[in-house]
Design a protein around this motif. Structure first.
Motif, PDB file in Angstrom:
ATOM      1  N   ARG A   1      -0.774   5.585  11.467  1.00 13.64           N
ATOM      2  CA  ARG A   1       0.515   6.281  11.403  1.00 13.64           C
ATOM      3  C   ARG A   1       0.851   6.664   9.973  1.00 13.64           C
ATOM      4  NH1 ARG A   1       2.952   1.922  13.452  1.00 13.64           N
ATOM      5  NH2 ARG A   1       4.744   2.259  12.098  1.00 13.64           N
ATOM      6  N   ALA A   2       0.568   5.773   9.046  1.00 14.59           N
ATOM      7  CA  ALA A   2       0.883   6.039   7.647  1.00 14.59           C
ATOM      8  C   ALA A   2       0.098   7.240   7.125  1.00 14.59           C
ATOM      9  CB  ALA A   2       0.587   4.798   6.805  1.00 14.59           C
ATOM     10  N   ARG A   3      -1.199   7.282   7.414  1.00 12.12           N
ATOM     11  CA  ARG A   3      -2.024   8.390   6.940  1.00 12.12           C
ATOM     12  C   ARG A   3      -1.599   9.709   7.583  1.00 12.12           C
ATOM     13  NH1 ARG A   3      -8.304   6.671   6.937  1.00 12.12           N
ATOM     14  NH2 ARG A   3      -8.411   8.924   6.466  1.00 12.12           N
ATOM     15  N   TYR A   4      -1.280   9.672   8.846  1.00 11.51           N
ATOM     16  CA  TYR A   4      -0.836  10.871   9.547  1.00 11.51           C
ATOM     17  C   TYR A   4       0.435  11.423   8.899  1.00 11.51           C
ATOM     18  CZ  TYR A   4       0.708  13.795  13.497  1.00 11.51           C
ATOM     19  OH  TYR A   4       1.127  14.830  14.282  1.00 11.51           O
ATOM     20  N   THR A   5       1.374  10.522   8.621  1.00 13.69           N
ATOM     21  CA  THR A   5       2.653  10.941   8.050  1.00 13.69           C
ATOM     22  C   THR A   5       2.490  11.412   6.614  1.00 13.69           C
ATOM     23  OG1 THR A   5       3.764   9.335   9.491  1.00 13.69           O
ATOM     24  CG2 THR A   5       5.034  10.211   7.654  1.00 13.69           C
ATOM     25  N   ALA A   6       1.684  10.709   5.824  1.00 12.57           N
ATOM     26  CA  ALA A   6       1.460  11.109   4.436  1.00 12.57           C
ATOM     27  C   ALA A   6       0.802  12.476   4.349  1.00 12.57           C
ATOM     28  CB  ALA A   6       0.613  10.071   3.719  1.00 12.57           C
ATOM     29  N   ALA A   7      -0.139  12.748   5.239  1.00  8.85           N
ATOM     30  CA  ALA A   7      -0.849  14.027   5.213  1.00  8.85           C
ATOM     31  C   ALA A   7       0.085  15.195   5.483  1.00  8.85           C
ATOM     32  CB  ALA A   7      -1.985  14.016   6.234  1.00  8.85           C
ATOM     33  N   ARG A   8       1.257  14.925   6.021  1.00 10.67           N
ATOM     34  CA  ARG A   8       2.228  15.971   6.319  1.00 10.67           C
ATOM     35  C   ARG A   8       3.349  16.029   5.302  1.00 10.67           C
ATOM     36  NH1 ARG A   8      -0.933  14.856   9.984  1.00 10.67           N
ATOM     37  NH2 ARG A   8      -1.411  16.228  11.725  1.00 10.67           N
ATOM     38  N   GLY A   9       3.088  15.478   4.129  1.00  7.85           N
ATOM     39  CA  GLY A   9       3.991  15.699   3.014  1.00  7.85           C
ATOM     40  C   GLY A   9       4.970  14.598   2.700  1.00  7.85           C
TER      41      GLY A   9
ATOM     42  N   THR B   1       0.853  -1.186   0.000  1.00  8.50           N
ATOM     43  CA  THR B   1       0.000   0.000   0.000  1.00  8.50           C
ATOM     44  C   THR B   1       0.888   1.236   0.000  1.00  8.50           C
ATOM     45  OG1 THR B   1      -1.626  -1.195   1.349  1.00  8.50           O
ATOM     46  CG2 THR B   1      -1.917   1.183   1.136  1.00  8.50           C
ATOM     47  N   LEU B   2       0.477   2.230  -0.785  1.00  9.92           N
ATOM     48  CA  LEU B   2       1.202   3.491  -0.864  1.00  9.92           C
ATOM     49  C   LEU B   2       0.232   4.621  -0.546  1.00  9.92           C
ATOM     50  CD1 LEU B   2       3.699   5.211  -1.715  1.00  9.92           C
ATOM     51  CD2 LEU B   2       2.783   5.134  -4.055  1.00  9.92           C
ATOM     52  N   TRP B   3       0.654   5.513   0.365  1.00 10.50           N
ATOM     53  CA  TRP B   3      -0.140   6.684   0.727  1.00 10.50           C
ATOM     54  C   TRP B   3       0.619   7.941   0.320  1.00 10.50           C
ATOM     55  CZ3 TRP B   3       0.522   2.510   3.998  1.00 10.50           C
ATOM     56  CH2 TRP B   3      -0.635   1.854   4.444  1.00 10.50           C
ATOM     57  N   THR B   4      -0.023   8.827  -0.423  1.00 10.18           N
ATOM     58  CA  THR B   4       0.571  10.097  -0.827  1.00 10.18           C
ATOM     59  C   THR B   4      -0.528  11.162  -0.825  1.00 10.18           C
ATOM     60  OG1 THR B   4       0.155   9.686  -3.180  1.00 10.18           O
ATOM     61  CG2 THR B   4       2.311   8.998  -2.312  1.00 10.18           C
ATOM     62  N   THR B   5      -0.101  12.424  -0.928  1.00  9.04           N
ATOM     63  CA  THR B   5      -1.084  13.486  -1.126  1.00  9.04           C
ATOM     64  C   THR B   5      -1.146  13.910  -2.578  1.00  9.04           C
ATOM     65  OG1 THR B   5       0.534  15.218  -0.649  1.00  9.04           O
ATOM     66  CG2 THR B   5      -0.750  14.351   1.216  1.00  9.04           C
ATOM     67  N   GLY B   6      -0.074  13.643  -3.323  1.00  8.01           N
ATOM     68  CA  GLY B   6      -0.037  14.023  -4.728  1.00  8.01           C
ATOM     69  C   GLY B   6       0.250  15.487  -4.959  1.00  8.01           C
ATOM     70  N   ALA B   7       0.505  16.240  -3.881  1.00 11.29           N
ATOM     71  CA  ALA B   7       0.710  17.679  -4.027  1.00 11.29           C
ATOM     72  C   ALA B   7       2.053  17.998  -4.678  1.00 11.29           C
ATOM     73  CB  ALA B   7       0.623  18.351  -2.662  1.00 11.29           C
ATOM     74  N   ALA B   8       3.085  17.250  -4.365  1.00 14.61           N
ATOM     75  CA  ALA B   8       4.425  17.499  -4.893  1.00 14.61           C
ATOM     76  C   ALA B   8       5.258  16.251  -4.650  1.00 14.61           C
ATOM     77  CB  ALA B   8       5.061  18.709  -4.194  1.00 14.61           C
ATOM     78  N   PRO B   9       6.383  16.111  -5.351  1.00 11.93           N
ATOM     79  CA  PRO B   9       7.265  14.978  -5.049  1.00 11.93           C
ATOM     80  C   PRO B   9       7.630  14.955  -3.567  1.00 11.93           C
ATOM     81  CG  PRO B   9       7.947  16.033  -7.078  1.00 11.93           C
ATOM     82  CD  PRO B   9       6.879  16.911  -6.486  1.00 11.93           C
ATOM     83  N   ALA B  10       7.521  13.792  -2.958  1.00 16.12           N
ATOM     84  CA  ALA B  10       7.665  13.683  -1.511  1.00 16.12           C
ATOM     85  C   ALA B  10       8.712  12.654  -1.136  1.00 16.12           C
ATOM     86  CB  ALA B  10       6.319  13.294  -0.889  1.00 16.12           C
ATOM     87  N   PRO B  11       9.443  12.870  -0.028  1.00 15.00           N
ATOM     88  CA  PRO B  11      10.371  11.850   0.478  1.00 15.00           C
ATOM     89  C   PRO B  11       9.608  10.591   0.882  1.00 15.00           C
ATOM     90  CG  PRO B  11      10.757  13.978   1.521  1.00 15.00           C
ATOM     91  CD  PRO B  11       9.459  14.094   0.797  1.00 15.00           C
ATOM     92  N   LEU B  12      10.264   9.453   0.738  1.00 11.48           N
ATOM     93  CA  LEU B  12       9.636   8.157   1.003  1.00 11.48           C
ATOM     94  C   LEU B  12       9.908   7.688   2.421  1.00 11.48           C
ATOM     95  CD1 LEU B  12       8.158   5.589  -0.009  1.00 11.48           C
ATOM     96  CD2 LEU B  12      10.379   4.761  -0.823  1.00 11.48           C
TER      97      LEU B  12
END
Length: 239
Positions: free
Chosen positions: A56-64, A26-37
């Motif tokens: 935890r994954a959603r919390y971290t993804a939502a912060r970029g 599963t991959l979680w992103t916001t799609g706003a900009a290239p993000a560190p993995l």
């Protein structure tokens, strides 16, 4: 890598399921900009859909950040044997009872970590080819797998370890080879992870920058505010 489903969640995070050969993830992103993995993983092969990991994954993804997890062999959506189920049941029972789990760690967790490390490296190869993901990489998850990855994977620039210091012998011996910045979470009253062994492991890490956060409570009682501290730690080293 093949994406098999996607959905936009109510916090704005895009959740996508993927397969990579036999590996489901599963991959979680916001799609706003290239993000560190940030790979997130458990030591003992809990499924990628485990609620605490997903939160935890959603919390971290939502912060970029781009956050990914995969199912280890014999776990989640992957075929598993009766012996795998029996070993996990015995591990949970022993940890809840505060019994020594050294033999289970060597015979079950050790091989699980050994097999998971190359699968995670293959997953990193594919994820870092996506236009929405950039390096460096920051690991967040179980200590044993984190050590195994950190000593062989130069793309990992920082790591947050949790679930204590009770790790297989191989990872205890590798700890001095870990030199990246570390945030180490310890639950002070974790029956299944002896406190002194966790402190000894923290002392053994070769990192010049390593921070220990100890909180009262049992194995699953890590305070929610540690997510915010983990987020600041990732920011310092990945952004």
């Amino acid at each position: 890598m093949q994406f098999t489903s996607e959905q936009r969640l109510d916090d704005g995070v895009l959740e996508r399921e993927f397969t990579l050969g036999e590996i489901p993830g599963t991959l979680w992103t916001t799609g706003a900009a290239p993000a560190p993995l940030v790979p997130m993983a458990h030591n003992n092969g809990l499924p990628k859909a485990e609620p605490r990991l997903v939160a935890r994954a959603r919390y971290t993804a939502a912060r970029g950040y781009a956050v990914a997890t995969i199912d280890a062999a014999g776990c989640g959506d992957r075929p598993r044997s009766a012996a795998d189920d029996e070993a996990r049941t015995e591990l949970r029972r022993a940890m809840q009872a505060g019994e020594h789990v050294d033999e289970i760690f060597e015979t079950f967790i050790g091989p699980l970590v050994e097999n998971a490390v190359p699968e995670w490296q293959t997953t990193l190869d594919s994820l870092l080819e996506l236009p929405e993901i950039v390096g460096p990489v920051g690991y967040s998850g179980g200590t044993a797998l984190g050590i195994g990855l950190a000593v062989v994977e130069p793309r990992i620039a920082a790591a947050g370890f949790f679930a204590g210091g009770d790790v297989p012998r191989a990872q205890r011996e590798e700890a001095r080879q870990v030199t990246i910045p570390l945030l180490f979470l310890l639950q002070w009253d974790d029956q299944g992870n002896p406190r002194q062994r966790a402190l000894d492991l923290f002392d053994a890490f070769g990192s010049k920058e390593k921070t220990l956060h100890a909180n009262l409570g049992g194995h699953t009682g890590t305070p929610w505010f540690e997510l915010e501290d983990g987020y600041r730690f990732l920011d310092r080293h990945l952004k």
